[in-house]
Design a protein around this motif. Structure first.
Motif, PDB file in Angstrom:
ATOM      1  N   VAL A   1       0.858  -1.185   0.000  1.00 33.70           N
ATOM      2  CA  VAL A   1       0.000   0.000   0.000  1.00 33.70           C
ATOM      3  C   VAL A   1       0.894   1.234   0.000  1.00 33.70           C
TER       4      VAL A   1
ATOM      5  N   THR B   1      -5.583   6.230   6.668  1.00 34.48           N
ATOM      6  CA  THR B   1      -5.992   5.948   5.292  1.00 34.48           C
ATOM      7  C   THR B   1      -4.770   5.603   4.448  1.00 34.48           C
ATOM      8  N   TRP B   2      -4.999   4.901   3.336  1.00 38.09           N
ATOM      9  CA  TRP B   2      -3.921   4.526   2.426  1.00 38.09           C
ATOM     10  C   TRP B   2      -4.527   4.211   1.070  1.00 38.09           C
ATOM     11  N   GLN B   3      -3.652   4.019   0.084  1.00 39.92           N
ATOM     12  CA  GLN B   3      -4.093   3.622  -1.256  1.00 39.92           C
ATOM     13  C   GLN B   3      -3.621   2.205  -1.543  1.00 39.92           C
ATOM     14  N   LEU B   4      -4.467   1.450  -2.235  1.00 42.46           N
ATOM     15  CA  LEU B   4      -4.134   0.063  -2.575  1.00 42.46           C
ATOM     16  C   LEU B   4      -3.336   0.013  -3.874  1.00 42.46           C
TER      17      LEU B   4
ATOM     18  N   SER C   1      -2.421  -1.291  -7.615  1.00 41.87           N
ATOM     19  CA  SER C   1      -3.270  -1.753  -8.716  1.00 41.87           C
ATOM     20  C   SER C   1      -2.730  -3.074  -9.243  1.00 41.87           C
TER      21      SER C   1
ATOM     22  N   ASP D   1      -9.486  -5.206   0.443  1.00 45.52           N
ATOM     23  CA  ASP D   1     -10.019  -4.064  -0.313  1.00 45.52           C
ATOM     24  C   ASP D   1     -10.206  -2.828   0.560  1.00 45.52           C
ATOM     25  N   ARG D   2      -9.792  -2.893   1.828  1.00 46.51           N
ATOM     26  CA  ARG D   2      -9.966  -1.757   2.728  1.00 46.51           C
ATOM     27  C   ARG D   2      -8.920  -0.691   2.458  1.00 46.51           C
ATOM     28  N   THR D   3      -9.321   0.555   2.527  1.00 48.07           N
ATOM     29  CA  THR D   3      -8.402   1.678   2.310  1.00 48.07           C
ATOM     30  C   THR D   3      -8.354   2.623   3.509  1.00 48.07           C
ATOM     31  N   GLY D   4      -8.881   2.166   4.636  1.00 46.43           N
ATOM     32  CA  GLY D   4      -8.833   3.015   5.816  1.00 46.43           C
ATOM     33  C   GLY D   4      -9.346   2.297   7.041  1.00 46.43           C
TER      34      GLY D   4
ATOM     35  N   SER E   1       1.078  -5.902   3.965  1.00 48.67           N
ATOM     36  CA  SER E   1       0.232  -6.725   3.088  1.00 48.67           C
ATOM     37  C   SER E   1       0.536  -8.207   3.321  1.00 48.67           C
TER      38      SER E   1
ATOM     39  N   ASN F   1       3.811   2.669   3.242  1.00 51.76           N
ATOM     40  CA  ASN F   1       2.970   1.865   4.133  1.00 51.76           C
ATOM     41  C   ASN F   1       3.283   2.091   5.600  1.00 51.76           C
TER      42      ASN F   1
END
Length: 282
Positions: A15, A31-34, A36, A72-75, A92, A107
């Motif tokens: 992340v 919060t974070w971004q997954l 792709s 799939d969680r981003t926060g 992860s 991360n």
């Protein structure tokens, strides 16, 4: 370098852009971004809370995550009970096990975050109490309220004097004040109560005798003298910020901009707020 790292880890199960900020009550929002299309695919996300900055996976080997999250969680909203600084790291978990890579600002959070310590002011407190200086070493009966910001995110160094000088191109010398209301004075948490000694104490004395009594010209002179001495980087950063505030209240908006730019990398969100207010008055 960051752009290179982004390309390098874009498709790996890592992340990125993790952020943590204090919310209301006892809540801290992370919060974070997954990534792709990561390879291998994400199986779980493990969120760790620590009281020290995490730069290596080995620091987590004896710790348990505070929660295991779906891939799939981003926060996540964490609940804490004290005012300590906390750092957060998202690891992860894949079909092959934990992906043991830790990168600051990807991360793992760069700076600690703590709850907003807000004291309720009773209706009987008079307005003049807000900026009264007291002999017991405190600046006021109730500390300035903490702003709900991300304070100190990022580790960029101070900009060079040449970069700060370029800010003058943004100004035209017009000293007309904006109709927008002035910002309220901001004092960092570590400067609310008198420290035992050192350069932080010298800064505290300037705030106590000049800044909170609105003697801004005097504050500017004293802060410039303090900055010119051998003080710690942390104290110098805060002194530059107070110098910008004092220039702002003294209607020296161009000088205020230059000083806020110098610490924009240290206090990005807070400095941006004061920069915009200063530029609005130029």
């Amino acid at each position: 370098m960051i752009a290179t790292a982004t390309l390098l880890f874009a498709e790996r199960p890592l992340v990125r852009d993790i952020q943590a900020r204090a919310g209301s009550g006892k809540k801290i929002r992370i919060t974070w971004q997954l990534p792709s299309e990561p390879e291998p695919g994400l199986y779980n996300l493990l969120l760790y809370r620590t009281t020290e900055q995490i730069t290596s996976f080995t620091q987590l080997k004896d710790l348990s995550p505070i929660i295991q999250l779906a891939p799939d969680r981003t926060g996540y909203t964490d609940t804490v009970e004290d005012l300590r600084d906390y750092f957060y790291t998202v690891i992860s978990e894949t079909s092959s096990g934990a992906y043991d890579v830790v990168l600051l600002s990807f991360n793992s959070t760069v700076t600690g975050v703590h709850l907003n310590a807000k004291k309720q002011v009773t209706e009987t407190v008079e307005k003049t109490d807000y900026e009264t200086v007291y002999p017991d070493g405190t600046l006021r009966k109730t500390p300035l309220p903490y702003l709900d910001i991300i304070d100190g995110v990022g580790s960029e160094p101070l900009v060079s004097d040449s970069t700060a000088a370029k800010v003058s191109s943004l100004t035209g010398g017009n000293k007309r004040a904006s109709k927008a209301p002035s910002l309220q004075p901001y004092i960092f948490e570590e400067d609310i109560v008198s420290p035992d000694g050192g350069d932080a104490y010298l800064l505290f004395q300037i705030l106590k005798t000049s800044f909170v009594t609105k003697k801004y010209k005097e504050t500017i002179d004293k802060l410039n003298q303090l900055i010119g001495t051998n003080i710690s980087e942390s104290t110098r950063n805060r002194a530059y910020f107070y110098l910008g505030e004092s220039q702002y209240y003294n209607r020296n908006y161009e000088e205020a901009v230059r000083n806020f730019v110098k610490v924009q990398g240290i206090y990005p969100t807070l400095s941006q707020k004061w920069l915009e207010a200063s530029l609005d008055r130029i």
